[in-house]
Design a protein around this motif. Structure first.
Motif, mmCIF file in Angstrom:
data_model
loop_
_atom_site.group_PDB
_atom_site.id
_atom_site.type_symbol
_atom_site.label_atom_id
_atom_site.label_comp_id
_atom_site.label_asym_id
_atom_site.label_seq_id
_atom_site.Cartn_x
_atom_site.Cartn_y
_atom_site.Cartn_z
ATOM 1 N N ASP A 286 0.863 -1.184 0.000
ATOM 2 C CA ASP A 286 0.000 0.000 0.000
ATOM 3 C C ASP A 286 0.896 1.230 0.000
ATOM 4 O OD1 ASP A 286 -1.740 2.115 0.460
ATOM 5 O OD2 ASP A 286 -2.954 1.024 1.924
ATOM 6 N N ALA A 287 0.930 1.905 -1.132
ATOM 7 C CA ALA A 287 1.828 3.048 -1.285
ATOM 8 C C ALA A 287 1.485 4.196 -0.361
ATOM 9 C CB ALA A 287 1.811 3.523 -2.738
ATOM 10 N N THR A 288 0.263 4.228 0.194
ATOM 11 C CA THR A 288 -0.136 5.328 1.068
ATOM 12 C C THR A 288 0.319 5.132 2.504
ATOM 13 O OG1 THR A 288 -2.285 4.373 1.689
ATOM 14 C CG2 THR A 288 -2.196 5.626 -0.361
ATOM 15 N N LYS A 289 0.862 3.957 2.818
ATOM 16 C CA LYS A 289 1.281 3.662 4.179
ATOM 17 C C LYS A 289 2.792 3.811 4.323
ATOM 18 C CE LYS A 289 -2.882 2.289 5.500
ATOM 19 N NZ LYS A 289 -3.687 3.005 6.508
ATOM 20 N N PRO A 290 3.269 4.041 5.550
ATOM 21 C CA PRO A 290 4.715 4.118 5.764
ATOM 22 C C PRO A 290 5.415 2.844 5.293
ATOM 23 C CG PRO A 290 3.532 4.902 7.687
ATOM 24 C CD PRO A 290 2.501 4.323 6.762
ATOM 25 N N GLY A 291 6.487 3.031 4.518
ATOM 26 C CA GLY A 291 7.215 1.888 4.001
ATOM 27 C C GLY A 291 6.525 1.186 2.843
ATOM 28 N N GLY A 292 5.389 1.740 2.391
ATOM 29 C CA GLY A 292 4.686 1.140 1.270
ATOM 30 C C GLY A 292 3.957 -0.146 1.601
ATOM 31 N N VAL A 293 3.741 -0.378 2.896
ATOM 32 C CA VAL A 293 3.089 -1.619 3.326
ATOM 33 C C VAL A 293 2.038 -1.310 4.381
ATOM 34 C CG1 VAL A 293 3.402 -3.862 4.452
ATOM 35 C CG2 VAL A 293 5.154 -3.001 2.885
ATOM 36 N N ASP A 294 0.859 -1.868 4.201
ATOM 37 C CA ASP A 294 -0.164 -1.821 5.250
ATOM 38 C C ASP A 294 0.009 -3.073 6.094
ATOM 39 O OD1 ASP A 294 -2.360 -1.780 6.871
ATOM 40 O OD2 ASP A 294 -3.830 -1.473 5.265
ATOM 41 N N LYS A 295 0.493 -2.876 7.303
ATOM 42 C CA LYS A 295 0.754 -4.015 8.191
ATOM 43 C C LYS A 295 -0.495 -4.494 8.915
ATOM 44 C CE LYS A 295 5.449 -2.346 9.159
ATOM 45 N NZ LYS A 295 6.380 -1.920 10.257
ATOM 46 N N PHE A 296 -1.586 -3.756 8.768
ATOM 47 C CA PHE A 296 -2.782 -4.076 9.531
ATOM 48 C C PHE A 296 -3.992 -4.270 8.619
ATOM 49 C CE2 PHE A 296 -0.074 -1.510 12.364
ATOM 50 C CZ PHE A 296 0.171 -2.483 13.328
ATOM 51 N N PHE A 297 -3.748 -4.943 7.502
ATOM 52 C CA PHE A 297 -4.864 -5.279 6.631
ATOM 53 C C PHE A 297 -5.641 -6.425 7.252
ATOM 54 C CE2 PHE A 297 -7.136 -6.690 2.878
ATOM 55 C CZ PHE A 297 -7.421 -5.493 2.247
ATOM 56 N N SER A 298 -6.949 -6.442 7.024
ATOM 57 C CA SER A 298 -7.802 -7.507 7.569
ATOM 58 C C SER A 298 -9.063 -7.583 6.737
ATOM 59 C CB SER A 298 -8.163 -7.210 9.034
ATOM 60 O OG SER A 298 -9.059 -6.100 9.109
ATOM 61 N N VAL A 299 -9.908 -8.532 7.050
ATOM 62 C CA VAL A 299 -11.171 -8.682 6.334
ATOM 63 C C VAL A 299 -11.999 -7.401 6.410
ATOM 64 C CG1 VAL A 299 -12.345 -9.716 8.338
ATOM 65 C CG2 VAL A 299 -13.207 -10.150 6.022
ATOM 66 N N TYR A 300 -11.829 -6.646 7.471
ATOM 67 C CA TYR A 300 -12.551 -5.382 7.635
ATOM 68 C C TYR A 300 -12.318 -4.455 6.449
ATOM 69 C CZ TYR A 300 -13.718 -0.825 9.790
ATOM 70 O OH TYR A 300 -14.230 0.407 10.065
ATOM 71 N N LYS A 301 -11.098 -4.450 5.930
ATOM 72 C CA LYS A 301 -10.742 -3.530 4.842
ATOM 73 C C LYS A 301 -11.135 -4.067 3.471
ATOM 74 C CE LYS A 301 -7.033 -1.295 7.437
ATOM 75 N NZ LYS A 301 -5.592 -0.949 7.489
ATOM 76 N N LEU A 302 -11.694 -5.271 3.418
ATOM 77 C CA LEU A 302 -12.206 -5.788 2.151
ATOM 78 C C LEU A 302 -13.562 -5.179 1.797
ATOM 79 C CD1 LEU A 302 -11.340 -9.590 2.403
ATOM 80 C CD2 LEU A 302 -10.227 -7.871 0.957
ATOM 81 N N TYR A 303 -14.227 -4.613 2.793
ATOM 82 C CA TYR A 303 -15.512 -3.960 2.541
ATOM 83 C C TYR A 303 -15.291 -2.580 1.914
ATOM 84 C CZ TYR A 303 -17.720 -7.302 5.795
ATOM 85 O OH TYR A 303 -18.167 -8.432 6.430
ATOM 86 N N SER A 304 -16.127 -2.222 0.963
ATOM 87 C CA SER A 304 -16.114 -0.841 0.498
ATOM 88 C C SER A 304 -16.745 0.025 1.595
ATOM 89 C CB SER A 304 -16.897 -0.696 -0.806
ATOM 90 O OG SER A 304 -18.287 -0.752 -0.564
ATOM 91 N N LYS A 305 -16.431 1.307 1.578
ATOM 92 C CA LYS A 305 -16.927 2.183 2.634
ATOM 93 C C LYS A 305 -18.451 2.313 2.625
ATOM 94 C CE LYS A 305 -12.706 4.896 3.182
ATOM 95 N NZ LYS A 305 -12.076 6.246 3.131
ATOM 96 N N LYS A 306 -19.069 2.072 1.470
ATOM 97 C CA LYS A 306 -20.527 2.187 1.426
ATOM 98 C C LYS A 306 -21.242 0.869 1.704
ATOM 99 C CE LYS A 306 -21.173 1.709 -3.629
ATOM 100 N NZ LYS A 306 -21.716 2.398 -4.813
#
Length: 486
Positions: A286-306
């Motif tokens: 994830d280029a938006t995260k420090p180091g280019g990595v999201d270390k805390f991805f989970s099933v929660y983030k698979l949902y779209s915001k809507k």
């Protein structure tokens, strides 16, 4: 009391069948049954959505969560024993109830036998998916000679044939719907819905389509509720989407849903939570995260915001009923807004201070799943037809999502449907069964690749089945161990 001494009156028969249901959801902090925390600690933790949290300190459970379990594992044994306990009670009921005089109320006798067959089928369905071929015991082993028998494992095909037989027979005698005092009992619609899932699991696509359609168009009154939260809130239990659920009751001799407090952060004033359940966190680019990595991805983030399901399935903070303050925890203070998502489906607003008394039911099969069964079977048989799109889109629209993109290939539709199932049924004890059932475009199972993705790199082909409990093999040397297990 011996069974022959007990089965005398219709009331005895009702009590006996009630005891079969009891093995679904009875439990406490000391005893777990399949739909009251046992599937969570013994199965969910192995998957890619959930891990044991800080409050899950049992070493057997933590070992199983990283696929370090063995044939001597406690949860491996408990799942086997709990299911066979239910099967034993069902066998006794099926054998003894026909001999009871019901007078003119023969319909009740047939219904009770049908309920026992439905539950026996459900127990065997769980067993065959987890352990493969298992001993198919269909009678009361109460005599000394029978009790010392050493049954061999039946084939997977033989077990499924009996499951189908029980469900077909149950569907012909069960009531179309069950309301009032009978709410929560097995119905004809439940038998057909479970049969559709049994056919889907065996890749019998035509039969799955047939049974799913019978449920959808039948006289059962099933429908999606518009507000996804109402699927789980106790005040709406046994509504039009609930085909069959494990029933829980608040402040009634320990019949609450013990899963509820396990999903709550510890240290919130006025709420007793153990935080024994935690999402699986894993790293993704994830280029938006420090180091280019999201270390805390989970099933929660698979949902779209809507997606309306996200904020029903999870919460990120808790309000103390004592002081009114909000409590949560950040994974990493350097990543703004990256709060821990906590599972929320069994929260009971009426029992916040004592969530062990949650009255939230655990859905075993609900109407949205029947729609997705039809969509999946149709796609597998005929490709992504209008029927397949129509049924998956019903589920997506309720979630506030746009219709699925038109023109997908069969494989693309399959992947979209698999994701839809994952997001729809988080924390409903479905994910592990889906991981061992679902396949990629080449026909290979997805279990190993899915678990490798979240860091469980020791996942291998042997994990498609549980080991046969060593304690059971010690008692019955005719039981052969599953491949790869010692």
């Amino acid at each position: 009391m011996a069974a022959n001494d007990f089965y005398k009156t219709p009331s005895d028969a009702v009590t006996a069948v009630n005891s079969i249901y009891f093995l679904l959801n009875a439990g406490s902090n000391a005893v777990q049954t399949p739909y009251n925390t046992l599937f969570n600690t013994g199965m969910n933790f192995m998957g890619d959505d959930e891990n044991p949290g800080p409050g899950a300190t049992n070493p057997d459970v933590r070992s199983q969560s990283v696929l370090g379990h063995a044939s001597t594992g406690l949860r491996v044994l408990q799942i086997w024993q709990q299911h066979y306990s239910g099967i034993k009670k069902a066998n006794i009921a099926i054998e003894k109830i026909p001999g009871i005089d019901f007078g003119a109320n023969t319909k009740l006798r047939e219904r009770l036998i049908g309920e026992a067959k439905f539950l026996r089928a459900l127990y065997y369905f769980n067993l065959v998916r987890l352990y493969g071929g298992v001993p198919l015991i269909l009678k009361d082993l109460s005599t000394l000679e029978e009790a010392h028998s050493k049954p061999r494992r039946n084939t997977v095909q033989e077990v499924y044939a009996q499951i189908e037989k029980d469900l077909i027979e149950a569907s012909t005698v069960l009531d179309p719907i069950a309301g009032g005092a009978d709410a929560g009992r097995a119905t004809a619609g439940a038998a057909k819905a479970l049969l559709a899932k049994v056919y889907l699991t065996q890749r019998k696509w035509e039969n799955a389509i047939l049974k799913a359609n019978e449920v959808i168009t039948g006289p059962y009154g099933y429908n999606l509720v518009q507000n996804y939260a109402e699927v789980f809130l106790p005040i709406y239990k046994n509504g039009p989407e609930h085909i069959f659920s494990a029933q829980f009751k608040s402040v009634s001799q320990g019949q609450g849903n013990n899963q509820a407090p396990r999903s709550v952060l510890t240290g919130v004033p006025g709420i007793v939570g153990s935080y024994a359940d935690q999402v699986v966190f894993y790293s993704v680019p994830d280029a938006t995260k420090p180091g280019g990595v999201d270390k805390f991805f989970s099933v929660y983030k698979l949902y779209s915001k809507k997606d309306k399901r996200r904020d029903v399935t999870f919460v990120t903070k808790f309000k103390s009923p004592t002081n009114g303050n909000w409590y949560g925890r950040l994974n990493d203070p350097a990543i703004p807004g990256d709060s821990v998502p906590f599972f929320n489906k069994y929260w009971d607003p009426a029992n916040v201070s004592n969530l062990a008394e949650s009255g939230a039911n655990v859905p075993i099969i609900r109407f949205s799943e029947v729609l997705l069964i039809l969509a999946e079977a149709e796609n597998e048989l005929n490709g992504p037809t209008g029927i397949a799109y129509t049924n998956i889109n019903k589920v997506r629209r309720r979630a506030g999502l746009d219709d699925l993109t038109e023109g997908l290939s069969q494989h693309q539709f399959r992947d979209s449907l698999y994701l839809e199932r994952r997001l729809e049924f988080v924390f409903e004890y479905q994910r592990w069964f889906d991981l061992i059932r679902e396949r990629d475009a080449a026909g290979n199972g997805i279990l190993e690749s899915s678990l490798h993705k979240v860091g469980k790199t020791n996942a291998s082909a042997k994990h498609y089945l549980f080991p046969i409990p060593q304690q059971e093999i010690d008692l019955n040397p005719n039981l052969e161990q599953n491949p790869g297990w010692l």
